[in-house]
Motif scaffolding. Structure first.
Motif, mmCIF file in Angstrom:
data_model
loop_
_atom_site.group_PDB
_atom_site.id
_atom_site.type_symbol
_atom_site.label_atom_id
_atom_site.label_comp_id
_atom_site.label_asym_id
_atom_site.label_seq_id
_atom_site.Cartn_x
_atom_site.Cartn_y
_atom_site.Cartn_z
ATOM 1 N N GLN A 125 0.852 -1.193 0.000
ATOM 2 C CA GLN A 125 0.000 0.000 0.000
ATOM 3 C C GLN A 125 0.888 1.244 0.000
ATOM 4 O O GLN A 125 1.725 1.415 0.864
ATOM 5 C CB GLN A 125 -0.902 -0.001 1.225
ATOM 6 C CG GLN A 125 -1.835 1.192 1.308
ATOM 7 C CD GLN A 125 -2.670 1.184 2.572
ATOM 8 O OE1 GLN A 125 -2.540 0.297 3.406
ATOM 9 N NE2 GLN A 125 -3.503 2.181 2.732
ATOM 10 N N GLN A 152 1.729 5.013 0.614
ATOM 11 C CA GLN A 152 1.284 6.066 1.519
ATOM 12 C C GLN A 152 2.238 7.240 1.471
ATOM 13 O O GLN A 152 3.457 7.067 1.401
ATOM 14 C CB GLN A 152 1.216 5.550 2.956
ATOM 15 C CG GLN A 152 -0.041 4.795 3.304
ATOM 16 C CD GLN A 152 -0.171 4.571 4.791
ATOM 17 O OE1 GLN A 152 0.775 4.158 5.442
ATOM 18 N NE2 GLN A 152 -1.337 4.850 5.337
ATOM 19 N N TYR A 168 -0.460 10.136 -6.353
ATOM 20 C CA TYR A 168 -0.472 9.818 -4.924
ATOM 21 C C TYR A 168 -0.488 11.108 -4.120
ATOM 22 O O TYR A 168 0.253 12.046 -4.421
ATOM 23 C CB TYR A 168 0.752 8.978 -4.546
ATOM 24 C CG TYR A 168 0.846 7.679 -5.296
ATOM 25 C CD1 TYR A 168 1.748 7.539 -6.347
ATOM 26 C CD2 TYR A 168 0.050 6.597 -4.961
ATOM 27 C CE1 TYR A 168 1.845 6.358 -7.039
ATOM 28 C CE2 TYR A 168 0.140 5.405 -5.655
ATOM 29 C CZ TYR A 168 1.041 5.289 -6.691
ATOM 30 O OH TYR A 168 1.137 4.113 -7.392
#
Length: 125
Positions: free
Chosen positions: A1, A3, A114
């Protein structure tokens, strides 16, 4: 994932400094263009500063030029924003962003894939 996590925000007086950090995890961004954006209350998201993958190129919004400095440490997968001589109008939530496709600078938020959750910067007299 993947982040992006910002930190370093806070409440400060005008004329002082803050240093924002953005820690990336889940993938390396050493070949990605990265940037900082901000959203002030009641306003649209605004580009603040961008940096190319190699740090060779940086670009700033006119409103922060000469006061803010963007930098990155690819070994640490981190992005920074040094903010000096803060003004009332710098009050906003600050977001870091990363591009997954290119290493250049973009001022367009829709070119970043992102985003962090944001960190609040509040400047008062």
């Amino acid at each position: 994932q993947v982040q992006l996590v910002e930190s370093g925000g806070g409440s400060v007086q005008a004329g002082t400094s803050l240093r924002l950090s953005c820690a990336a995890s889940g993938r390396a961004f050493s070949s990605s263009g990265m940037g900082w954006f901000r959203r002030a209350p009641g306003k649209e998201r605004q580009f603040v500063a961008g940096i190319s993958w190699s740090s060779d190129n940086t670009f700033y919004a006119d409103s922060v030029k000469g006061r803010f400095t963007i930098s990155r440490d690819n070994a640490k997968n981190a992005l920074y924003l040094q903010m000096n001589n803060l003004k009332l109008e710098d009050t906003a939530v600050y977001y870091c962003a990363a591009n997954s496709k290119w290493g250049y600078i973009s001022t367009q938020g829709n070119e970043y894939d992102y985003w962090g959750q944001g960190t609040q910067v509040s400047v008062s007299l």
